[in-house]
Design a protein around this motif. Structure first.
Motif, short mmCIF file in Angstrom:
data_model
loop_
_atom_site.label_atom_id
_atom_site.label_comp_id
_atom_site.label_asym_id
_atom_site.label_seq_id
_atom_site.Cartn_x
_atom_site.Cartn_y
_atom_site.Cartn_z
N ALA A 123 0.83 -1.21 0.00
CA ALA A 123 0.00 0.00 0.00
C ALA A 123 0.86 1.26 0.00
O ALA A 123 0.33 2.37 0.07
CB ALA A 123 -0.92 0.00 1.22
N HIS A 124 2.18 1.10 -0.06
CA HIS A 124 3.15 2.20 -0.07
C HIS A 124 3.05 3.07 1.20
O HIS A 124 3.31 4.27 1.17
CB HIS A 124 2.98 3.07 -1.31
N ARG A 125 2.71 2.45 2.30
CA ARG A 125 2.70 3.15 3.59
C ARG A 125 4.03 2.85 4.28
O ARG A 125 4.14 2.05 5.20
CB ARG A 125 1.51 2.68 4.42
N GLN A 130 7.80 0.73 8.42
CA GLN A 130 9.05 0.80 9.19
C GLN A 130 8.77 0.76 10.68
O GLN A 130 9.48 0.07 11.44
CB GLN A 130 9.81 2.07 8.83
N ALA A 131 7.74 1.48 11.13
CA ALA A 131 7.41 1.49 12.56
C ALA A 131 7.02 0.09 13.03
O ALA A 131 7.43 -0.36 14.11
CB ALA A 131 6.29 2.49 12.82
N LEU A 133 7.86 -2.82 11.63
CA LEU A 133 9.04 -3.69 11.59
C LEU A 133 9.92 -3.47 12.81
O LEU A 133 10.40 -4.43 13.43
CB LEU A 133 9.83 -3.45 10.31
N ASP A 134 10.13 -2.22 13.19
CA ASP A 134 10.94 -1.92 14.38
C ASP A 134 10.31 -2.53 15.64
O ASP A 134 11.02 -3.07 16.50
CB ASP A 134 11.09 -0.41 14.55
N ARG A 135 8.98 -2.43 15.72
CA ARG A 135 8.29 -2.99 16.90
C ARG A 135 8.40 -4.51 16.93
O ARG A 135 8.61 -5.11 18.00
CB ARG A 135 6.83 -2.55 16.90
N ILE A 136 8.28 -5.15 15.76
CA ILE A 136 8.39 -6.62 15.70
C ILE A 136 9.78 -7.07 16.15
O ILE A 136 9.93 -8.01 16.94
CB ILE A 136 8.09 -7.11 14.27
N VAL A 137 10.81 -6.40 15.65
CA VAL A 137 12.19 -6.77 16.00
C VAL A 137 12.44 -6.57 17.49
O VAL A 137 13.09 -7.39 18.15
CB VAL A 137 13.19 -5.96 15.15
N ALA A 138 11.91 -5.47 18.05
CA ALA A 138 12.13 -5.18 19.47
C ALA A 138 11.44 -6.21 20.36
O ALA A 138 11.95 -6.56 21.44
CB ALA A 138 11.62 -3.78 19.79
N GLN A 139 10.29 -6.73 19.92
CA GLN A 139 9.52 -7.65 20.75
C GLN A 139 9.84 -9.12 20.49
O GLN A 139 9.41 -9.99 21.24
CB GLN A 139 8.02 -7.41 20.52
N ALA A 140 10.59 -9.41 19.43
CA ALA A 140 10.90 -10.80 19.09
C ALA A 140 11.84 -11.40 20.13
O ALA A 140 12.67 -10.70 20.73
CB ALA A 140 11.54 -10.87 17.71
N PRO A 141 11.75 -12.70 20.37
CA PRO A 141 12.68 -13.34 21.33
C PRO A 141 14.11 -13.31 20.81
O PRO A 141 14.36 -13.16 19.61
CB PRO A 141 12.14 -14.78 21.42
N LYS A 142 15.05 -13.46 21.70
CA LYS A 142 16.46 -13.35 21.34
C LYS A 142 16.92 -14.50 20.45
O LYS A 142 17.77 -14.33 19.58
CB LYS A 142 17.33 -13.31 22.61
N ASP A 143 16.37 -15.68 20.66
CA ASP A 143 16.83 -16.87 19.93
C ASP A 143 15.94 -17.18 18.73
O ASP A 143 15.50 -18.32 18.55
CB ASP A 143 16.88 -18.07 20.87
N ASP A 158 13.72 -3.92 1.47
CA ASP A 158 12.62 -3.52 0.59
C ASP A 158 12.12 -2.12 0.94
O ASP A 158 11.82 -1.30 0.07
CB ASP A 158 11.47 -4.53 0.69
N ILE A 159 12.00 -1.83 2.25
CA ILE A 159 11.54 -0.50 2.67
C ILE A 159 12.53 0.57 2.21
O ILE A 159 12.14 1.60 1.64
CB ILE A 159 11.37 -0.46 4.21
N LEU A 160 13.81 0.34 2.45
CA LEU A 160 14.83 1.33 2.07
C LEU A 160 14.89 1.48 0.55
O LEU A 160 15.09 2.60 0.04
CB LEU A 160 16.19 0.90 2.61
#
Length: 693
Positions: A123-125, A130-131, A133-143, A158-160
């Motif tokens: 949808a080109h949002r 990006q917001a 993706l950042d939240r998913i990475v921050a909340q994902a488990p370490k392993d 892809d975003i960049l």
């Protein structure tokens, strides 16, 4: 998104390990073996593989173990994305997310939520993507598993890439590729990343690197048909750009064959459109028409407007190139109407430029001039937007600087007040030591005097800087319009020329196809072109001449007291200074030419107001653009009174040519670049589809 890249690394837990809870849901098939078989089948028959995975999910049933259900579910997600069935894939991603949430599988939740990021990208949002993706990475488990880490890097790339930050996108793709290096069974996912890296290099106008990484991807042993077609397609574009036309067309044909075999209609339409585009560039309009019609039939079966409009534009231009103007114009005008409706200014400017060239080639100069004027109007609007943005930035910087100066002044004032209070206490306590206090007072006065002198000097320096900024262009350092206006107000009081018969000369110039430079090399390269053109213009004129940045890519030169016989020489010198060698923009050499309109009339300083002279120079500039650019048109004589000429200009300039003498000076011959980028300046269609890899 290609099939192998999306497979998750869930391992089926055996019935013994699951114990009594899993016994009731023991699957009747071996999910791991079934997934391996489906993966092998997908290499040549992705639709058959999709049928098989759906059957496997039905056989497995809703009561099967979580790992088995999730493994087959994500396999179907990957297959549907590989076949371009994005909506169905996103629906399955939500089902996978619900399944992982019900199980409490945080790693599975993180992996499934990446589907929402890709949905936002479609949808080109970009900011929302990006917001999230950042939240998913921050909340994902370490392993987290390797699949998740590689998917994050690919999605970030892809975003960049969509933001045009190609260097950062390339770094993200390379990080993902490094995670996969040396791992057996990951050939398909490596091919996906090689395809994206090759696309980045192609977009960055580095075709040699694009070919190198496309070849590395094609060397992988197993990959999806989507990845194969994407690598072949990108390699074809790069080969054509470096002039290896035969290999490029063969690569396009390979990509087309792969797309037809797999049933990828979007890729088929894009490949046929680029083949037609190639023939347009080489003025083979008959073959271009044939390929355009095939591309149009395929593209209209889908919903990708970019591919559809590319096919229509190519068909229109191929017909116009054959001299069938009446047949081709409705196709071209239809695409232009679509671009106007969607306010796609960049593509609209390119279409108008192409249409103007076709009309000019057909001898319809009046219509071509109208197209040039509309294109110029769009360019001026874009320039105004860029100028307003730059002014806002400069104003913000100035306000910040002023606030910091105010803080410094307040601090100095407070220090002076503190010193004054301390001095008063000293006077009250040491009245008996008047002589000593007198000396101290003298010292204080000296210090205050020196501080005041320094403050006044700094204030004077700041005023000089502000005065310079108000009369000069911030980017190029040239004079601005205000500076020229000031000069013209003084000129009214002194119209004497030291050379008998001398003329005042006004030169209005415009960089040719500047929008195409920004589109191809980026706005940073466009700024470098403006700065270098300004430097060359300043070096090409006399010390008494004023060079002005008129606005956007337009420049003005006021050359007073010129010998009429030297005007043409000055024009030739200016054109040669700009067009004789390309501009070095650091990472690329950019060919640049300009078109100029020059008014050099006896008595131009008396019979004409200077604004009238500039208007007439603007008219001459448009004549140069209509006749092919890279030239100067010089008004050398009027056959009618000045008022009559101005009145003709007010009537859209239709009768001006009959009222004056006009000479032409051409710039240095330009070498036509082979293998031009997708949005070209010579021959061919202008719309290009970005194929999803």
């Amino acid at each position: 998104m290609p099939f192998p890249h999306r497979l998750v690394s869930f391992l089926l837990v055996t019935a013994t390990a699951l114990g009594p809870v899993a016994h009731a849901g023991t699957p009747t098939i071996d999910p791991r073996a079934e997934v391996d078989a489906i993966r092998d089948l997908a290499q040549d028959a992705p639709r058959a593989a999709l049928d098989r995975v759906q059957a496997a999910r039905r056989d497995l049933g809703p009561n099967a173990p979580y790992d088995a259900r999730q493994m087959l579910l994500r396999t179907e997600v990957a297959l549907r994305e590989d076949l371009g069935q994005q909506d169905s894939a996103y629906t399955l991603e939500r089902e996978s997310l619900q399944l992982a949430q019900a199980r409490g599988d945080t790693a599975g939740v993180a992996l499934a939520m990446l589907g929402q990021v890709r949905e936002l990208l479609d949808a080109h949002r970009l900011d929302d993507a990006q917001a999230l993706l950042d939240r998913i990475v921050a909340q994902a488990p370490k392993d987290t598993a390797l699949t998740f880490k590689v998917s994050v890097e690919r999605t970030q790339g892809d975003i960049l890439n969509l933001r045009g930050r190609l260097d950062e996108a390339l770094a993200a793709y390379l990080r993902g590729l490094r995670l996969l290096q040396g791992r057996p069974g990951e050939s398909g996912r490596r091919a996906v990343l090689y395809a994206r890296i090759a696309q980045v290099y192609a977009n960055a106008d580095n075709p040699a690197k694009a070919i190198e990484h496309a070849d590395l991807g094609l060397a992988e042993k197993k990959m999806s048909l989507r990845s194969l077609a994407s690598l072949q397609f990108t390699r074809a574009i790069a080969l054509v750009r470096i002039g290896r036309d035969g290999e490029g067309i063969a690569a396009f044909e390979n990509a087309l064959a792969t797309a037809v075999r797999a049933g990828f209609q979007g890729m088929e339409a894009a490949a046929r459109g680029n083949i037609a585009d190639y023939y347009l560039q080489h003025h083979d309009y008959v073959r271009a028409e044939a390929e355009s019609r095939k591309a149009l039939v395929v593209s209209e079966k889908g919903s990708d407007q970019n591919v559809i409009q590319m096919a229509r534009a190519n068909l229109g231009f191929s017909l116009m190139g054959q001299g069938r103007i009446a047949e081709g114009l409705p196709w071209v005008d239809g695409v232009i109407a679509h671009l106007r409706k969607d306010k796609l200014t960049g593509d609209l400017e390119a279409m108008l430029d192409e249409k103007g060239r076709m009309l000019e080639r057909a001898g319809q100069y009046q219509q071509a001039l109208a197209i040039v004027r509309e294109q110029q109007s769009l360019q001026q609007q874009s320039a105004r937007v860029a100028r307003d943005r730059a002014i806002a930035t400069l104003q913000e910087e100035f306000d910040a600087h002023r606030r910091s100066q105010q803080i410094v002044l307040l601090q100095r004032e407070n220090r002076l007040k503190d010193a004054e209070l301390n001095n008063r206490r000293t006077v009250q306590l040491a009245t008996t030591f008047a002589a000593v206090l007198t000396v101290l007072a003298g010292a204080v006065v000296t210090v205050l005097y020196r501080r005041t002198a320094r403050s006044n000097a700094q204030l004077k320096e700041l005023n000089v800087q502000l005065e310079f900024g108000s009369t000069h262009d911030a980017l190029t350092g040239l004079h601005n319009r205000r500076s020229l206006t000031n000069r013209m107000s003084v000129r009214k009081d002194d119209r004497r020329h030291p050379v008998p018969g001398a003329v005042d000369c006004f030169v209005l110039m415009d960089i040719d196809h500047f929008k195409s430079i920004n589109d191809r090399w980026g706005h940073g390269a466009g700024d470098a072109v403006l700065v270098d053109v300004a430097r060359r213009l300043a070096a090409a004129v006399r010390d008494t001449d004023m060079v002005v940045r008129w606005g956007g890519e337009e420049f003005m030169i006021h050359a007073p007291a010129m010998d009429p016989a030297s005007v043409a020489g000055m024009a030739e010198r200016i054109l040669d200074a700009i067009g004789a060698r390309p501009v070095d923009a650091g990472t690329c050499a950019i060919p640049v030419t300009l078109t100029a309109g020059i008014v050099a009339l006896p008595g131009a300083g008396t019979a004409f107001d200077w604004q009238c002279a500039v208007r007439l120079a603007d008219w001459a500039l448009y004549q140069g653009k209509a006749q092919g650019r890279n030239q100067a048109r010089i008004v050398t004589r009027l056959y009618a009174p000045a008022d009559t000429v101005m009145a003709a200009l007010d009537r859209d300039g239709e009768d001006v040519a009959a009222l004056l003498a006009l000479e032409g000076v051409h710039g240095p011959r330009q070498v036509v670049e082979r293998g031009a980028p997708p949005r070209r300046d010579t021959g061919g269609g202008t719309l290009h589809a970005m194929v999803r890899a």
